[in-house]
Design a protein around this motif. Sequence first.
Motif, PDB file in Angstrom:
ATOM      1  N   ALA A   2      28.697  51.846  44.542  1.00 41.89           N
ATOM      2  CA  ALA A   2      28.381  52.986  45.402  1.00 41.89           C
ATOM      3  C   ALA A   2      28.918  52.745  46.794  1.00 41.89           C
ATOM      4  CB  ALA A   2      26.869  53.203  45.463  1.00 41.89           C
ATOM      5  N   ALA A   3      29.556  53.736  47.351  1.00 36.42           N
ATOM      6  CA  ALA A   3      30.109  53.610  48.687  1.00 36.42           C
ATOM      7  C   ALA A   3      28.999  53.748  49.721  1.00 36.42           C
ATOM      8  CB  ALA A   3      31.175  54.684  48.916  1.00 36.42           C
ATOM      9  N   ILE A   4      29.243  53.199  50.901  1.00 38.03           N
ATOM     10  CA  ILE A   4      28.282  53.297  51.983  1.00 38.03           C
ATOM     11  C   ILE A   4      28.395  54.684  52.600  1.00 38.03           C
ATOM     12  CG2 ILE A   4      27.643  52.365  54.233  1.00 38.03           C
ATOM     13  CD1 ILE A   4      28.796  49.721  53.354  1.00 38.03           C
ATOM     14  N   ASP A   5      27.288  55.377  52.714  1.00 40.92           N
ATOM     15  CA  ASP A   5      27.283  56.726  53.270  1.00 40.92           C
ATOM     16  C   ASP A   5      27.371  56.670  54.792  1.00 40.92           C
ATOM     17  OD1 ASP A   5      24.953  58.063  50.833  1.00 40.92           O
ATOM     18  OD2 ASP A   5      27.122  57.806  50.767  1.00 40.92           O
ATOM     19  N   GLN A   6      28.113  57.630  55.348  1.00 45.32           N
ATOM     20  CA  GLN A   6      28.213  57.832  56.783  1.00 45.32           C
ATOM     21  C   GLN A   6      28.506  56.527  57.533  1.00 45.32           C
ATOM     22  OE1 GLN A   6      28.283  60.643  58.158  1.00 45.32           O
ATOM     23  NE2 GLN A   6      27.387  62.068  56.711  1.00 45.32           N
ATOM     24  N   ALA A  19      35.615  42.030  43.134  1.00 49.22           N
ATOM     25  CA  ALA A  19      35.764  40.839  43.949  1.00 49.22           C
ATOM     26  C   ALA A  19      35.761  41.206  45.425  1.00 49.22           C
ATOM     27  CB  ALA A  19      37.065  40.123  43.591  1.00 49.22           C
ATOM     28  N   LEU A  20      35.155  40.362  46.243  1.00 55.37           N
ATOM     29  CA  LEU A  20      35.130  40.598  47.678  1.00 55.37           C
ATOM     30  C   LEU A  20      36.517  40.339  48.247  1.00 55.37           C
ATOM     31  CD1 LEU A  20      33.437  41.183  50.218  1.00 55.37           C
ATOM     32  CD2 LEU A  20      33.063  38.724  50.407  1.00 55.37           C
ATOM     33  N   LEU A  21      37.026  41.277  49.040  1.00 58.15           N
ATOM     34  CA  LEU A  21      38.352  41.112  49.608  1.00 58.15           C
ATOM     35  C   LEU A  21      38.331  40.017  50.654  1.00 58.15           C
ATOM     36  CD1 LEU A  21      39.492  44.814  50.078  1.00 58.15           C
ATOM     37  CD2 LEU A  21      39.802  43.323  48.112  1.00 58.15           C
ATOM     38  N   PRO A  22      39.265  39.060  50.586  1.00 59.18           N
ATOM     39  CA  PRO A  22      39.312  38.013  51.613  1.00 59.18           C
ATOM     40  C   PRO A  22      39.703  38.606  52.947  1.00 59.18           C
ATOM     41  CG  PRO A  22      41.225  37.883  50.163  1.00 59.18           C
ATOM     42  CD  PRO A  22      40.303  38.909  49.576  1.00 59.18           C
ATOM     43  N   VAL A  23      39.065  38.159  54.003  1.00 59.38           N
ATOM     44  CA  VAL A  23      39.337  38.696  55.331  1.00 59.38           C
ATOM     45  C   VAL A  23      40.040  37.643  56.172  1.00 59.38           C
ATOM     46  CG1 VAL A  23      37.413  40.318  55.312  1.00 59.38           C
ATOM     47  CG2 VAL A  23      37.043  37.992  56.121  1.00 59.38           C
ATOM     48  N   LYS A  24      40.818  38.120  57.139  1.00 53.50           N
ATOM     49  CA  LYS A  24      41.640  37.226  57.931  1.00 53.50           C
ATOM     50  C   LYS A  24      40.815  36.287  58.791  1.00 53.50           C
ATOM     51  CE  LYS A  24      45.951  37.500  60.566  1.00 53.50           C
ATOM     52  NZ  LYS A  24      46.909  38.414  61.222  1.00 53.50           N
ATOM     53  N   SER A  25      39.584  36.680  59.106  1.00 56.58           N
ATOM     54  CA  SER A  25      38.734  35.849  59.968  1.00 56.58           C
ATOM     55  C   SER A  25      38.278  34.577  59.278  1.00 56.58           C
ATOM     56  CB  SER A  25      37.508  36.659  60.417  1.00 56.58           C
ATOM     57  OG  SER A  25      36.757  37.094  59.306  1.00 56.58           O
ATOM     58  N   GLU A  26      38.410  34.512  57.935  1.00 57.09           N
ATOM     59  CA  GLU A  26      38.026  33.299  57.210  1.00 57.09           C
ATOM     60  C   GLU A  26      39.147  32.279  57.345  1.00 57.09           C
ATOM     61  OE1 GLU A  26      37.086  34.236  53.208  1.00 57.09           O
ATOM     62  OE2 GLU A  26      35.211  35.235  53.723  1.00 57.09           O
ATOM     63  N   TYR A 145      35.360  56.485  36.891  1.00 55.96           N
ATOM     64  CA  TYR A 145      35.622  55.998  38.247  1.00 55.96           C
ATOM     65  C   TYR A 145      35.978  57.128  39.204  1.00 55.96           C
ATOM     66  CZ  TYR A 145      35.109  51.042  37.386  1.00 55.96           C
ATOM     67  OH  TYR A 145      34.579  49.802  37.128  1.00 55.96           O
ATOM     68  N   GLY A 146      36.400  58.280  38.666  1.00 51.31           N
ATOM     69  CA  GLY A 146      36.643  59.425  39.526  1.00 51.31           C
ATOM     70  C   GLY A 146      35.389  59.846  40.267  1.00 51.31           C
ATOM     71  N   ALA A 147      34.227  59.696  39.608  1.00 53.48           N
ATOM     72  CA  ALA A 147      32.961  60.039  40.259  1.00 53.48           C
ATOM     73  C   ALA A 147      32.678  59.110  41.439  1.00 53.48           C
ATOM     74  CB  ALA A 147      31.813  59.966  39.248  1.00 53.48           C
ATOM     75  N   TYR A 148      32.939  57.823  41.259  1.00 53.49           N
ATOM     76  CA  TYR A 148      32.733  56.867  42.351  1.00 53.49           C
ATOM     77  C   TYR A 148      33.776  57.062  43.448  1.00 53.49           C
ATOM     78  CZ  TYR A 148      29.535  54.626  39.117  1.00 53.49           C
ATOM     79  OH  TYR A 148      28.500  54.375  38.256  1.00 53.49           O
ATOM     80  N   MET A 149      34.999  57.369  43.048  1.00 52.83           N
ATOM     81  CA  MET A 149      36.042  57.651  44.031  1.00 52.83           C
ATOM     82  C   MET A 149      35.689  58.892  44.843  1.00 52.83           C
ATOM     83  SD  MET A 149      38.616  55.552  44.157  1.00 52.83           S
ATOM     84  CE  MET A 149      39.454  54.286  43.191  1.00 52.83           C
ATOM     85  N   GLY A 150      35.049  59.864  44.210  1.00 53.09           N
ATOM     86  CA  GLY A 150      34.630  61.058  44.923  1.00 53.09           C
ATOM     87  C   GLY A 150      33.688  60.727  46.070  1.00 53.09           C
ATOM     88  N   GLU A 151      32.752  59.825  45.810  1.00 52.66           N
ATOM     89  CA  GLU A 151      31.835  59.400  46.868  1.00 52.66           C
ATOM     90  C   GLU A 151      32.559  58.628  47.959  1.00 52.66           C
ATOM     91  OE1 GLU A 151      27.868  59.616  47.056  1.00 52.66           O
ATOM     92  OE2 GLU A 151      29.162  61.332  46.663  1.00 52.66           O
ATOM     93  N   ILE A 152      33.543  57.826  47.565  1.00 50.07           N
ATOM     94  CA  ILE A 152      34.308  57.062  48.548  1.00 50.07           C
ATOM     95  C   ILE A 152      35.122  57.993  49.440  1.00 50.07           C
ATOM     96  CG2 ILE A 152      36.231  55.433  48.806  1.00 50.07           C
ATOM     97  CD1 ILE A 152      35.177  54.007  46.290  1.00 50.07           C
ATOM     98  N   ILE A 190      41.042  54.061  55.943  1.00 52.64           N
ATOM     99  CA  ILE A 190      39.661  53.588  56.007  1.00 52.64           C
ATOM    100  C   ILE A 190      39.156  53.139  54.634  1.00 52.64           C
ATOM    101  CG2 ILE A 190      37.276  54.318  56.435  1.00 52.64           C
ATOM    102  CD1 ILE A 190      38.344  56.130  58.638  1.00 52.64           C
ATOM    103  N   ILE A 191      39.504  53.899  53.598  1.00 55.68           N
ATOM    104  CA  ILE A 191      38.944  53.626  52.268  1.00 55.68           C
ATOM    105  C   ILE A 191      39.797  52.686  51.434  1.00 55.68           C
ATOM    106  CG2 ILE A 191      37.837  55.894  52.260  1.00 55.68           C
ATOM    107  CD1 ILE A 191      39.941  56.826  50.260  1.00 55.68           C
ATOM    108  N   LEU A 192      40.910  52.190  51.977  1.00 56.52           N
ATOM    109  CA  LEU A 192      41.786  51.302  51.203  1.00 56.52           C
ATOM    110  C   LEU A 192      41.046  50.102  50.617  1.00 56.52           C
ATOM    111  CD1 LEU A 192      44.592  50.557  50.179  1.00 56.52           C
ATOM    112  CD2 LEU A 192      44.997  49.384  52.356  1.00 56.52           C
ATOM    113  N   PRO A 193      40.206  49.389  51.393  1.00 56.91           N
ATOM    114  CA  PRO A 193      39.478  48.268  50.787  1.00 56.91           C
ATOM    115  C   PRO A 193      38.589  48.699  49.624  1.00 56.91           C
ATOM    116  CG  PRO A 193      39.370  48.140  53.169  1.00 56.91           C
ATOM    117  CD  PRO A 193      39.935  49.488  52.839  1.00 56.91           C
ATOM    118  N   ALA A 194      37.957  49.874  49.761  1.00 61.37           N
ATOM    119  CA  ALA A 194      37.094  50.364  48.687  1.00 61.37           C
ATOM    120  C   ALA A 194      37.913  50.704  47.447  1.00 61.37           C
ATOM    121  CB  ALA A 194      36.307  51.591  49.160  1.00 61.37           C
ATOM    122  N   ILE A 195      39.082  51.335  47.633  1.00 62.88           N
ATOM    123  CA  ILE A 195      39.946  51.641  46.501  1.00 62.88           C
ATOM    124  C   ILE A 195      40.409  50.359  45.832  1.00 62.88           C
ATOM    125  CG2 ILE A 195      42.179  52.613  45.838  1.00 62.88           C
ATOM    126  CD1 ILE A 195      41.815  54.768  47.911  1.00 62.88           C
TER     127      ILE A 195
END
Length: 265
Positions: A2-6, A19-26, A145-152, A190-195
């Motif tokens: 589920a995507a984070i609302d607002q 999988a959690l996306l690796p971030v540059k700060s690590e 997954y289209g339903a989840y993408m809709g929320e994203i 904005i939604i690239l990490p979620a996709i």
Amino acid sequence: MAAIDQPAKGTRIEVTDGALLPVKSERGILNSWRVTFIFSIVMLAVLFFFYEDPYSQIVYVVAKGIPITFNVTVFAILGSIFIGLFAGLGQISRVRIINLIAGVYIELIRGIPLLVQLIFIYYALGRFFKIEGAVAAIIALSICYGAYMGEIFRAGIQSIPKGQMEAALALGLSRGQAMRLVILPQTIKIILPAIGNEFIAMLKDSSLVSVIALRDILRRGREYIARTFLSLETMAIVALVYLVITLVLSKLVAILEDRMKTSET
């Protein structure tokens, strides 16, 4: 999933599955992604080279299912993005009937397990239409997954400041042009990490297609177990193969996101 609302401005939209996306700060040699990736590669190498019987044969058998897994996942993620875009736009539509249809679709599909949808499309609808296994798998994954993408998409669009739309309208663009040329390009960033996380989650969920005899990674492993009864050894290799693939994909998505941020500056 589920995507984070607002989300607040500048906040990354993440999903709870995948999988959690690796971030540059690590920074540093040892971080969670590197440790997990090195561990999985070393385990595969040790089993393949030092315990050839039966692990080398298992690796060869399981690897034959990778193209099927990727083909299904790639086509399904494209389908889910297409469906999700319209579902997300439908949820923010000012037309009540469109808003209602999009909402019902999302609530209905998210309430039914993917495995049930897959079996329904392949076996139940198969009584009336001849549906190939790969086609059924792509349709089921795309719809689910289209339903989840809709929320994203909805959350991403609503995270864009309203002033962007107002400025576009003030410049003479129609609402449709403003959405296509101004809002959606910003939303994608904005939604690239979620996709990316949805793609990884979908790749793992694609293992469910083995129930309709599609010879993906898991199906190849199950067939090998049926012949040799080496369930522990085979499932260990299957798990490691999925782990390596998802870790590599998460890194690629993180690199792509970082390059998009760099191009903005």
